[in-house]
Design a protein around this motif. Structure first.
Motif, mmCIF file in Angstrom:
data_model
loop_
_atom_site.group_PDB
_atom_site.id
_atom_site.type_symbol
_atom_site.label_atom_id
_atom_site.label_comp_id
_atom_site.label_asym_id
_atom_site.label_seq_id
_atom_site.Cartn_x
_atom_site.Cartn_y
_atom_site.Cartn_z
ATOM 1 N N UNK A 195 5.490 -28.794 -8.816
ATOM 2 C CA UNK A 195 5.111 -27.693 -7.928
ATOM 3 C C UNK A 195 4.392 -26.600 -8.722
ATOM 4 N N UNK A 196 3.306 -26.090 -8.153
ATOM 5 C CA UNK A 196 2.538 -25.022 -8.809
ATOM 6 C C UNK A 196 3.277 -23.695 -8.655
ATOM 7 N N UNK A 197 3.325 -22.944 -9.721
ATOM 8 C CA UNK A 197 3.950 -21.612 -9.675
ATOM 9 C C UNK A 197 2.917 -20.547 -10.023
ATOM 10 N N UNK A 198 3.081 -19.390 -9.396
ATOM 11 C CA UNK A 198 2.141 -18.283 -9.556
ATOM 12 C C UNK A 198 2.858 -17.073 -10.123
ATOM 13 N N UNK A 199 2.113 -16.203 -10.758
ATOM 14 C CA UNK A 199 2.654 -14.919 -11.188
ATOM 15 C C UNK A 199 2.562 -13.996 -9.967
ATOM 16 N N UNK A 200 3.651 -13.907 -9.214
ATOM 17 C CA UNK A 200 3.591 -13.196 -7.937
ATOM 18 C C UNK A 200 3.460 -11.678 -8.122
ATOM 19 N N UNK A 201 3.936 -11.178 -9.266
ATOM 20 C CA UNK A 201 3.723 -9.732 -9.542
ATOM 21 C C UNK A 201 2.243 -9.462 -9.731
ATOM 22 N N UNK A 202 1.577 -10.426 -10.379
ATOM 23 C CA UNK A 202 0.125 -10.281 -10.553
ATOM 24 C C UNK A 202 -0.579 -10.346 -9.194
ATOM 25 N N UNK A 203 -0.136 -11.276 -8.333
ATOM 26 C CA UNK A 203 -0.731 -11.393 -6.995
ATOM 27 C C UNK A 203 -0.609 -10.054 -6.269
ATOM 28 N N UNK A 204 0.588 -9.445 -6.335
ATOM 29 C CA UNK A 204 0.821 -8.175 -5.633
ATOM 30 C C UNK A 204 -0.094 -7.076 -6.158
ATOM 31 N N UNK A 205 -0.445 -7.153 -7.439
ATOM 32 C CA UNK A 205 -1.356 -6.160 -8.018
ATOM 33 C C UNK A 205 -2.813 -6.429 -7.660
ATOM 34 N N UNK A 206 -3.134 -7.690 -7.393
ATOM 35 C CA UNK A 206 -4.530 -8.074 -7.150
ATOM 36 C C UNK A 206 -4.956 -7.901 -5.699
ATOM 37 N N UNK A 207 -4.017 -8.129 -4.769
ATOM 38 C CA UNK A 207 -4.417 -8.111 -3.365
ATOM 39 C C UNK A 207 -3.251 -7.694 -2.473
ATOM 40 N N UNK A 208 -3.538 -7.640 -1.167
ATOM 41 C CA UNK A 208 -2.525 -7.213 -0.189
ATOM 42 C C UNK A 208 -2.923 -7.795 1.162
ATOM 43 N N UNK A 209 -2.022 -7.788 2.135
ATOM 44 C CA UNK A 209 -2.387 -8.251 3.475
ATOM 45 C C UNK A 209 -3.609 -7.505 4.032
ATOM 46 N N UNK A 210 -3.714 -6.219 3.773
ATOM 47 C CA UNK A 210 -4.852 -5.433 4.293
ATOM 48 C C UNK A 210 -6.161 -5.934 3.675
ATOM 49 N N UNK A 211 -6.105 -6.190 2.388
ATOM 50 C CA UNK A 211 -7.276 -6.677 1.665
ATOM 51 C C UNK A 211 -7.679 -8.062 2.194
ATOM 52 N N UNK A 212 -6.706 -8.935 2.379
ATOM 53 C CA UNK A 212 -6.969 -10.296 2.847
ATOM 54 C C UNK A 212 -7.594 -10.273 4.245
ATOM 55 N N UNK A 213 -7.169 -9.321 5.059
ATOM 56 C CA UNK A 213 -7.677 -9.234 6.437
ATOM 57 C C UNK A 213 -9.201 -9.121 6.479
ATOM 58 N N UNK A 214 -9.806 -8.576 5.448
ATOM 59 C CA UNK A 214 -11.251 -8.382 5.437
ATOM 60 C C UNK A 214 -12.032 -9.564 4.869
ATOM 61 N N UNK A 215 -11.337 -10.622 4.505
ATOM 62 C CA UNK A 215 -12.015 -11.771 3.865
ATOM 63 C C UNK A 215 -12.474 -12.813 4.887
#
Ligand SMILES: Cc1ncc(COP(=O)(O)O)c(C=O)c1O
Ligand SMILES: [Zn+2]
Length: 403
Positions: free
Chosen positions: A34-54
């Motif tokens: 299973x692939x694992x991510x640095x979720x703290x890094x994800x939280x620093x890189x983007x957000x639901x609001x940011x994703x909404x504009x993609x």
């Protein structure tokens, strides 16, 4: 700019950690990785609001996907399929808050495009030039077309009984295709043998490489986003190899850890055909793994998987969420395929239809409450299986009336 927060690969069976930037298959212990991510890094890189504009495709979640560079994405515009309310059918089934995530509206006509897009993109990024896989048809079609778009060779082996249109999709995309007089496990042995004898081919069979599941997990991410970053009460999924249900479970846990959704996980329901129900049998026995199902057969061909490599992960997802596993007969699912089209206008695949039959059964047994918000995955379009819908109608002479 960091495109992906991929960190490493984990073995869910023995706990071993593997390098995600090397081409990997299964763990040395035989388990899927299973692939694992640095979720703290994800939280620093983007957000639901940011994703909404993609853009409205699955790459909008790229931080939570394994492809490291945007330039390596191989896409045909997959993802962000509609989450449709099914009010008339929901009323008929006694579950008014019934929704359908319609994967019929995706390149190649099935949700398999998600796993193929992400799997092929990541394989290409890691330098893989050729892929090989056994399939019940739909995955072979999807991986063939994405391989073609990536300029990769593909070797596909499928049961002779798999939907005929999927052969045409593979051939059109230039895949090296073989039919086998047997089931997907027989096709898998052929592929493993070919990969061992040839050089340069990566075996991308279900859960034998780590990234198909990452593509399929986007169904879970989309459901949460489309509901306004919250989770439904129940998700119902037609389960064969189980990649989708494992992926949805993984996605929602990642979202909870990120703090983007809150509360209880949805109860996950694995739906199988009565003619091939190893997960249902294991669930009924309270087992952690399944036994191979003898004489597997069903019209819902995509879920004809007698023994899934990731069975223990499917069962964990069901047990951990207070879910269940249900078997439905071909007769009942074919009747519901018609009912869905009659009441809601959607021509779903037999695998998707099986999920509506499961909803019917679970409401009748009381497992589902009238107030439950239930999301059904329709994993593909009914157009792939024209033979499942008998359309015997009168033929009229060229002139005259049909009054
Ligand atoms: C239309 C359809 N639905 C469901 C499945 C089962 O997929 P999974 O491996 O995610 O259980 C398949 C697999 O071939 C399929 O083609
Ligand atoms: Zn292991």
């Amino acid at each position: 700019m960091t495109y992906s927060a991929l960190s490493h690969l984990d073995c869910p069976r023995c706990g071993a950690r593997h390098d995600a930037d090397l081409v990997q298959g299964t763990c040395t212990c035989g388990s899927p990785l299973l692939a694992r991510y640095d979720l703290r890094q994800v939280a620093g890189l983007t957000s639901p609001q940011d994703i909404a504009g993609r853009p409205a495709d699955l790459w909008r979640y790229h931080e939570l996907l394994p492809v490291r560079e945007a330039g390596h994405v191989v896409s045909l515009g997959e993802g962000m399929t509609p989450l449709l309310a099914m009010p008339r059918l929901g009323k008929a089934l006694g579950v008014p808050s019934l929704l359908m995530k319609d994967e019929g509206l995706i390149p190649t006509g099935t949700f398999k495009a998600r796993g193929a897009a992400v799997g092929v993109s990541r394989a290409a990024e890691l330098g893989v030039a050729a892929i090989a896989m056994p399939t019940n048809g739909n995955a072979g079609a999807a991986w063939s077309v994405y391989a073609a778009r990536a300029g990769m060779r593909s070797l596909v082996v499928m049961p002779a009984a798999a939907p005929a249109i999927t052969r045409a999709q593979c051939v059109a995309a230039g895949a090296e295709l073989y039919l086998v007089d047997g089931l997907i496990g027989d096709a898998g042995r052929r592929v493993a043998d070919a990969v061992a004898r040839r050089t340069g081919y990566l075996n991308v069979a279900t859960l034998r490489e780590p990234y198909r599941i990452e593509g399929k997990k986007t169904m879970g991410l989309e459901i949460a986003e489309q509901l306004g970053w919250r989770m439904p009460d129940v998700i119902v999924y037609p389960t064969g190899g189980g990649v989708g249900i494992i992926g949805i479970y993984k996605a929602l846990r990642e979202l909870i850890e990120l703090g983007w959704v809150r509360g209880e996980l949805p109860r996950l329901v694995a739906v199988q055909a009565a003619g091939c129900a190893p997960i249902v049998a294991a669930f009924d026995a309270g087992a952690a793994e399944s036994e191979p199902w003898p004489d597997a057969r069903t019209v819902a061909f995509g879920i004809t998987v007698p023994k899934a490599l990731g069975d223990f992960l499917i069962l964990e997802a069901i047990y951990a969420t207070g879910g269940t596993a249900v078997a439905v007969t071909d007769e009942a699912l074919l009747a519901d395929q018609r009912e869905v089209a009659r009441l809601e206008g959607s021509f779903v695949c037999p695998e998707g239809a099986a999920c509506f039959t499961a909803v019917r059964q679970l409401r009748e047994s009381g497992w589902l409450a009238e107030t439950d918000e239930v999301v059904v995955l329709n994993t593909g379009t009914g157009l792939i299986y024209p033979e499942t819908m008998a359309a015997e109608v009168p033929v009229l002479p060229a002139s005259g009336s049909c009054a």
